[in-house]
Scaffold this active site. Structure first.
Site, mmCIF file in Angstrom:
data_model
loop_
_atom_site.group_PDB
_atom_site.id
_atom_site.type_symbol
_atom_site.label_atom_id
_atom_site.label_comp_id
_atom_site.label_asym_id
_atom_site.label_seq_id
_atom_site.Cartn_x
_atom_site.Cartn_y
_atom_site.Cartn_z
ATOM 1 N N ALA A 251 0.798 -1.239 0.000
ATOM 2 C CA ALA A 251 0.000 0.000 0.000
ATOM 3 C C ALA A 251 0.829 1.287 0.000
ATOM 4 O O ALA A 251 0.278 2.366 0.186
ATOM 5 C CB ALA A 251 -0.998 0.039 1.154
ATOM 6 N N ALA A 252 2.140 1.169 -0.232
ATOM 7 C CA ALA A 252 2.936 2.407 -0.341
ATOM 8 C C ALA A 252 2.425 3.233 -1.527
ATOM 9 O O ALA A 252 2.294 4.457 -1.438
ATOM 10 C CB ALA A 252 4.411 2.071 -0.522
ATOM 11 N N GLY A 253 2.109 2.546 -2.620
ATOM 12 C CA GLY A 253 1.586 3.247 -3.803
ATOM 13 C C GLY A 253 0.219 3.860 -3.529
ATOM 14 O O GLY A 253 -0.078 4.977 -3.972
ATOM 15 N N ASP A 254 -0.610 3.139 -2.780
ATOM 16 C CA ASP A 254 -1.942 3.673 -2.439
ATOM 17 C C ASP A 254 -1.789 4.923 -1.566
ATOM 18 O O ASP A 254 -2.514 5.908 -1.745
ATOM 19 C CB ASP A 254 -2.759 2.628 -1.669
ATOM 20 C CG ASP A 254 -2.949 1.353 -2.468
ATOM 21 O OD1 ASP A 254 -3.022 1.448 -3.704
ATOM 22 O OD2 ASP A 254 -3.012 0.277 -1.853
HETATM 23 O O1 RIB Z 1 -1.993 -2.017 -2.917
HETATM 24 C C1 RIB Z 1 -2.068 -2.944 -1.868
HETATM 25 C C2 RIB Z 1 -3.388 -3.650 -1.878
HETATM 26 O O2 RIB Z 1 -3.462 -4.419 -3.055
HETATM 27 C C3 RIB Z 1 -3.600 -4.613 -0.752
HETATM 28 O O3 RIB Z 1 -4.159 -4.017 0.397
HETATM 29 C C4 RIB Z 1 -4.458 -5.691 -1.378
HETATM 30 O O4 RIB Z 1 -5.730 -5.787 -0.843
HETATM 31 C C5 RIB Z 1 -4.470 -5.384 -2.873
HETATM 32 O O5 RIB Z 1 -5.640 -4.803 -3.271
#
Ligand code: RIB
Length: 305
Positions: A251-254
């Protein structure tokens, strides 16, 4: 600050830390196991809310225990659930995640209820998109629904940020790129989207130019610890990353996308919003789990300063 609407996926992450990524046919013991709320959409919503933005999440959960767990988590993070559809047609999406000692991950997603997000559901929730200044999208839901939501956002004058992750098997239509203010692929995604090498900054800039020719005004190539590369018609610029001790890069990108969205919702210039996004992305890697280490605005500002 303007409102943020995230349209995207909600998964429960089943995360095992492993001594190393295993080979085909190899069975091995994991070192630890945890269940976290995740999904690219949910992660972006939580990261934006932690930074202090008013956030509405549009997505789809199953009518099951993981769905209830996720609704509780959204409530704890002060994220509006008015955009959530709960369906009994499929279970809540899950992600099987392995994290190695370097904090790198491997992820398999079973989309489940995320695949039940329809264009009709988006039309029903359109008001939340229209009332937002910035809308964040990813590609773990059906493409027609995301495309429809992006068109609504564009029409309403909101900023449209697309995280093209995961890259779909069928090409992303050019019309979809034309709806974006900004597309944010990581290195792998940029390579798959363009078929071009992206190892060096110059190569990545050339590859990004191909997306710009498809109608997207700005591409931000997320390059992990190296930072992020902004490419526009006018040229390119690398915004260096921040040095942190990474424990889990999930989730670094998120988190980067959330930082970018919040920066723009605050009225920052794109370059300053990218610097904030780099800080938010880096900090998010400093604890196990997708959402655990997502920073507050104070923590992000402390790293920035
Ligand atoms: O970007 C990370 C996410 O990718 C995770 O939380 C997982 O659920 C997938 O969707």
């Amino acid at each position: 600050m303007e409102k943020i609407c995230v349209v995207g996926s909600l998964n429960v992450d089943l995360t095992v830390t492993v001594p190393h990524f295993h080979q085909p046919g190899e069975s091995m013991f994991g070192l630890s196991f945890n269940t976290y709320t995740g999904g690219k959409g949910g992660n972006q919503a939580v990261a934006a809310a932690r930074l202090g933005a008013p956030v509405t999440m549009i997505g789809c959960l199953g009518a099951d225990a993981y769905g209830s767990m996720y609704l509780d988590a959204l409530k704890r993070e002060n994220i509006s659930q008015d955009g959530i559809v709960v369906t009994s047609a499929a279970p809540t999406g899950i992600a099987m995640i392995e994290v190695d000692p370097k904090g790198e991950n491997r992820i398999v997603v079973y989309k489940g209820a995320n695949d039940e997000l329809t264009c009709d559901a988006i039309t029903e929730k359109a008001g939340y998109i229209e009332r937002s200044g910035v809308c964040l999208f990813q590609l773990e839901n059906p493409l027609p629904a995301i495309n429809h939501a992006m068109a609504i956002a564009r029409q309403a004058g909101a900023k449209v940020i697309l995280d093209p992750a995961p890259v779909p098997h069928t090409p992303i239509p050019q019309a979809m790129f034309m709806l974006c203010d900004c597309v944010t692929p990581n290195e792998t995604e940029l390579h798959i989207l363009t078929g071009m090498p992206v190892d060096t900054i110059e190569q990545a800039a050339q590859a990004a130019m191909k997306l710009i020719q498809m109608g997207c005004p700005a591409v931000i190539n997320k390059r992990g610890g190296q930072g992020s590369l902004l490419v526009t018609k006018e040229g390119y610029k690398l915004f260096p990353g921040f040095k942190v001790k990474a424990v889990d890069t999930t989730a670094a990108g998120d988190s980067f996308n959330a930082g970018l969205g919040v920066g723009l919702a605050m009225g920052l210039e794109l370059g300053d919003a990218i610097r904030m996004a780099n800080a938010v992305g880096a900090l998010s890697t400093t604890a196990q789990g997708a959402q655990a280490a997502m920073p507050t605005m104070e923590q992000a500002m402390a790293l920035l300063n």
